[in-house]
Design a protein around this motif. Structure first.
Motif, PDB file in Angstrom:
ATOM      1  N   GLU A  94      54.671-122.352  61.523  1.00 45.22           N
ATOM      2  CA  GLU A  94      53.904-123.506  62.020  1.00 45.22           C
ATOM      3  C   GLU A  94      52.776-123.922  61.070  1.00 45.22           C
ATOM      4  N   GLU A  95      52.672-123.236  59.918  1.00 41.97           N
ATOM      5  CA  GLU A  95      51.658-123.515  58.901  1.00 41.97           C
ATOM      6  C   GLU A  95      50.237-123.335  59.426  1.00 41.97           C
ATOM      7  N   ASN A  96      50.101-122.395  60.342  1.00 44.56           N
ATOM      8  CA  ASN A  96      48.778-122.010  60.836  1.00 44.56           C
ATOM      9  C   ASN A  96      48.273-120.910  59.893  1.00 44.56           C
ATOM     10  N   TRP A  97      47.786-121.344  58.724  1.00 40.11           N
ATOM     11  CA  TRP A  97      47.548-120.404  57.625  1.00 40.11           C
ATOM     12  C   TRP A  97      46.438-119.409  57.936  1.00 40.11           C
ATOM     13  N   ASP A  98      45.435-119.835  58.670  1.00 42.51           N
ATOM     14  CA  ASP A  98      44.321-118.941  58.970  1.00 42.51           C
ATOM     15  C   ASP A  98      44.792-117.748  59.818  1.00 42.51           C
ATOM     16  N   GLN A  99      45.544-118.039  60.881  1.00 45.21           N
ATOM     17  CA  GLN A  99      46.037-116.975  61.753  1.00 45.21           C
ATOM     18  C   GLN A  99      47.113-116.140  61.051  1.00 45.21           C
ATOM     19  N   ALA A 100      47.965-116.819  60.268  1.00 37.93           N
ATOM     20  CA  ALA A 100      49.004-116.082  59.537  1.00 37.93           C
ATOM     21  C   ALA A 100      48.366-115.110  58.547  1.00 37.93           C
ATOM     22  N   PHE A 101      47.318-115.555  57.872  1.00 34.60           N
ATOM     23  CA  PHE A 101      46.655-114.694  56.897  1.00 34.60           C
ATOM     24  C   PHE A 101      46.072-113.446  57.577  1.00 34.60           C
ATOM     25  N   LYS A 102      45.473-113.642  58.753  1.00 36.68           N
ATOM     26  CA  LYS A 102      44.892-112.503  59.465  1.00 36.68           C
ATOM     27  C   LYS A 102      45.969-111.480  59.849  1.00 36.68           C
ATOM     28  N   ILE A 103      47.103-111.986  60.342  1.00 34.43           N
ATOM     29  CA  ILE A 103      48.191-111.088  60.738  1.00 34.43           C
ATOM     30  C   ILE A 103      48.724-110.311  59.542  1.00 34.43           C
ATOM     31  N   TYR A 104      48.998-111.033  58.444  1.00 38.60           N
ATOM     32  CA  TYR A 104      49.603-110.364  57.278  1.00 38.60           C
ATOM     33  C   TYR A 104      48.579-109.495  56.549  1.00 38.60           C
ATOM     34  N   SER A 105      47.296-109.795  56.687  1.00 35.88           N
ATOM     35  CA  SER A 105      46.272-108.896  56.142  1.00 35.88           C
ATOM     36  C   SER A 105      46.337-107.552  56.858  1.00 35.88           C
ATOM     37  N   THR A 106      46.531-107.616  58.189  1.00 41.54           N
ATOM     38  CA  THR A 106      46.650-106.381  58.974  1.00 41.54           C
ATOM     39  C   THR A 106      47.914-105.617  58.595  1.00 41.54           C
ATOM     40  N   LEU A 107      49.034-106.341  58.467  1.00 38.87           N
ATOM     41  CA  LEU A 107      50.305-105.701  58.125  1.00 38.87           C
ATOM     42  C   LEU A 107      50.284-105.095  56.722  1.00 38.87           C
ATOM     43  N   MET A 108      49.508-105.733  55.800  1.00 46.11           N
ATOM     44  CA  MET A 108      49.394-105.201  54.437  1.00 46.11           C
ATOM     45  C   MET A 108      48.794-103.797  54.446  1.00 46.11           C
ATOM     46  N   GLU A 109      47.933-103.525  55.441  1.00 47.16           N
ATOM     47  CA  GLU A 109      47.246-102.228  55.499  1.00 47.16           C
ATOM     48  C   GLU A 109      48.059-101.174  56.261  1.00 47.16           C
ATOM     49  N   MET A 110      49.139-101.612  56.882  1.00 46.53           N
ATOM     50  CA  MET A 110      49.978-100.694  57.654  1.00 46.53           C
ATOM     51  C   MET A 110      51.229-100.335  56.859  1.00 46.53           C
ATOM     52  N   GLU A 111      51.788 -99.207  57.157  1.00 44.36           N
ATOM     53  CA  GLU A 111      53.046 -98.788  56.537  1.00 44.36           C
ATOM     54  C   GLU A 111      54.121 -98.785  57.615  1.00 44.36           C
ATOM     55  N   SER A 112      55.167 -99.586  57.392  1.00 41.22           N
ATOM     56  CA  SER A 112      56.247 -99.671  58.369  1.00 41.22           C
ATOM     57  C   SER A 112      57.577 -99.784  57.643  1.00 41.22           C
ATOM     58  N   VAL A 113      58.442 -98.834  57.850  1.00 43.49           N
ATOM     59  CA  VAL A 113      59.763 -98.859  57.204  1.00 43.49           C
ATOM     60  C   VAL A 113      60.650 -99.906  57.854  1.00 43.49           C
ATOM     61  N   GLU A 114      60.253-100.394  59.036  1.00 43.70           N
ATOM     62  CA  GLU A 114      61.077-101.359  59.760  1.00 43.70           C
ATOM     63  C   GLU A 114      60.968-102.776  59.193  1.00 43.70           C
ATOM     64  N   LEU A 115      59.880-103.042  58.473  1.00 42.81           N
ATOM     65  CA  LEU A 115      59.615-104.411  57.996  1.00 42.81           C
ATOM     66  C   LEU A 115      59.962-104.577  56.524  1.00 42.81           C
ATOM     67  N   ASN A 116      60.224-105.841  56.141  1.00 39.92           N
ATOM     68  CA  ASN A 116      60.501-106.183  54.742  1.00 39.92           C
ATOM     69  C   ASN A 116      59.163-106.303  54.003  1.00 39.92           C
ATOM     70  N   GLU A 117      58.898-105.344  53.126  1.00 39.85           N
ATOM     71  CA  GLU A 117      57.588-105.298  52.449  1.00 39.85           C
ATOM     72  C   GLU A 117      57.341-106.550  51.616  1.00 39.85           C
ATOM     73  N   PHE A 118      58.382-107.059  50.951  1.00 38.59           N
ATOM     74  CA  PHE A 118      58.223-108.258  50.127  1.00 38.59           C
ATOM     75  C   PHE A 118      57.787-109.445  50.976  1.00 38.59           C
ATOM     76  N   ASP A 119      58.442-109.624  52.136  1.00 39.40           N
ATOM     77  CA  ASP A 119      58.078-110.755  53.005  1.00 39.40           C
ATOM     78  C   ASP A 119      56.617-110.671  53.424  1.00 39.40           C
ATOM     79  N   ILE A 120      56.145-109.443  53.702  1.00 45.92           N
ATOM     80  CA  ILE A 120      54.756-109.275  54.157  1.00 45.92           C
ATOM     81  C   ILE A 120      53.778-109.707  53.065  1.00 45.92           C
TER      82      ILE A 120
END
Length: 452
Positions: free
Chosen positions: A68-94
């Motif tokens: 939806e190009e809600n960049w502010d909220q998307a950035f916050k979510i992916y900032s959190t995911l960047m700090e987490m380790e999850s084998v279930e997610l595609n690291e490149f996409d994050i």
């Protein structure tokens, strides 16, 4: 034909029904899509309420915000995911979405960190190479930018922004041939890119292809953004070719633009002042130089220029002596010779000119007490005159069999020149005495004419 009327009516109703069905179907699909989005979002929120570190739920919400190009909220979510380790997610996409959201928000440092991480995961991804190359360009790391953008070009050979940035990077490291190649291609793909057209003109100018450069800058002179800068370079090219009237027209046009950058405005005034000086419009030049001095007292050589040309502006004859045409200069020198000796009869025997450096005038001078052949040398070059010039003058004296020489300079004579004249019949006249002569020359000539 009457039986066709009911048939046509039925067909019309069927067509209208189809259109209504399509519209209703489209609306129901849109509503269903919105409903699915809200449903998926709420389900993800429920999972996060139970487990705030649920990577899948965070990623689901992040994908919705990103789409939806809600960049502010998307950035916050992916900032959190960047700090987490999850084998279930595609690291490149994050990391890619984190970087892309950052660049949309103008967070260049975060974007650089994200794209660098994405580059380590996929070396040949076009978006990563392009964005990371653009960020290196903005950091003025032009060699790194070129390497990355060339990689991007391999994936998308006809991408205009890639070719554009690549051309600008080559221009920054003074590789004009490569810069011109890529910028031309970029302009072919995006003809309205005025900044690239301007840079192409700069490439031509630095490669001494002034005709091609002048065509581009002349075209851009009216542009509201690039116009003032284009006028500056166009006028500079004319000045270098000694077409001062055209240079003045360009500089004046540049100054009529609105919202000119302060550094461009100062340089336009400075160049215009120099062009006015070349055209002997000293008054206009001084006004501009004073304006520059008020805004920036340390700008280039403005202060010494004001001192020098204020003096010239106050003394028309000094202005002619230094800057006048060859004809005007010689005419002034003749006046000085005629009025140099009071109540003397003077006949000009010969005049010779050495380029624009000096003029030698040989004169027969008759006074009540003596008669002699006198040679005058008028030196136009400012600065210190050395012994070699005086030796040359002495040689001319002897060849002309003149009894005495008078060497006049708008500057000064060094000690060697003065020592050389001590045992010879040569008088040296420096700037201070010359100014006094120039101040009174017209009155002396008028008096000399009356005595005849």
């Amino acid at each position: 034909m009457d039986f066709m009327i009911p048939v046509l009516a039925v067909v019309t109703l069927l067509i209208a029904g189809v259109f209504v069905f399509i519209i209703i179907s489209g609306r129901s699909k849109g509503s269903k899509g919105t409903g699915n989005r809200d449903k998926i979002f709420k389900e993800a929120e429920k999972r996060l309420a139970q487990d705030p570190k649920n990577a899948q739920a965070l990623n689901t919400i992040g994908e919705i915000y990103f789409r939806e190009e809600n960049w502010d909220q998307a950035f916050k979510i992916y900032s959190t995911l960047m700090e987490m380790e999850s084998v279930e997610l595609n690291e490149f996409d994050i990391v890619y979405r984190y970087a892309f959201s950052a660049i949309k928000l103008g967070l260049s440092e975060e974007a650089y960190r994200g794209f660098s991480a994405a580059k380590n995961l996929r070396t040949d991804n076009f978006e990563v190479n392009f964005n990371l190359g653009t960020l290196e360009f903005q950091r003025k790391n032009y060699e790194k930018a070129i390497a990355l953008l060339n990689q991007a070009k391999m994936s998308e050979p006809d991408d205009a922004p890639t070719l554009r940035t690549l051309g600008h990077a080559y221009f920054r490291i003074k590789k004009n041939k490569e810069a011109m190649t890529f910028i031309r291609k970029a302009i072919d793909l995006a003809p309205d890119d005025k900044e690239s057209l301007y840079t192409l003109g700069e490439c031509y100018y630095e490669a001494n292809q002034t005709e091609q450069a002048q065509r581009i800058f002349s075209h851009l002179r009216g542009d509201p953004v690039m116009g003032a800068s284009a006028c500056l370079i166009s006028g500079t090219i004319h000045s270098e070719a000694r077409h001062y009237d055209k240079a003045i027209a360009n500089f004046e046009l540049g100054l009529r633009h609105e919202n000119i950058k302060p550094d461009i405005k100062l340089e336009l005034r400075y160049r215009l002042a120099l062009a006015y000086i070349r055209q002997n419009e000293i008054g206009k030049a001084i006004s501009l130089l004073r304006e520059i001095n008020v805004e920036n007292p340390n700008y280039k050589d403005v202060v010494p220029l004001i001192g020098k040309y204020q003096e010239l502006n106050a003394n028309k004859n000094l202005q002619i002596y230094l800057m006048g045409s060859s004809g005007d200069f010689v005419a002034l020198c003749r006046k000085i010779v005629i009025g140099y000796y009071p109540r003397a009869k003077v006949k000009i025997a010969n005049i010779s000119i050495n380029k624009n450096e000096w003029a030698d005038i040989l004169a027969e001078v008759d006074t009540a007490k003596w008669s002699d052949l006198i040679m005058f040398r008028f030196i136009r070059v400012q600065g210190t005159v050395g012994e070699l010039v005086i030796r040359d003058f002495h040689s001319h004296l002897k060849d002309a069999k003149a009894g005495k020489g008078i060497c006049i300079s708008v500057g000064t004579f060094n000690e060697e020149a003065k020592r050389y004249t001590e045992a010879r019949l040569i008088d040296l006249i420096e700037k201070d005495r010359l100014q006094a002569i120039l101040n009174n020359v017209d009155a002396k000539v008028a008096a000399a004419v009356k005595t005849r």
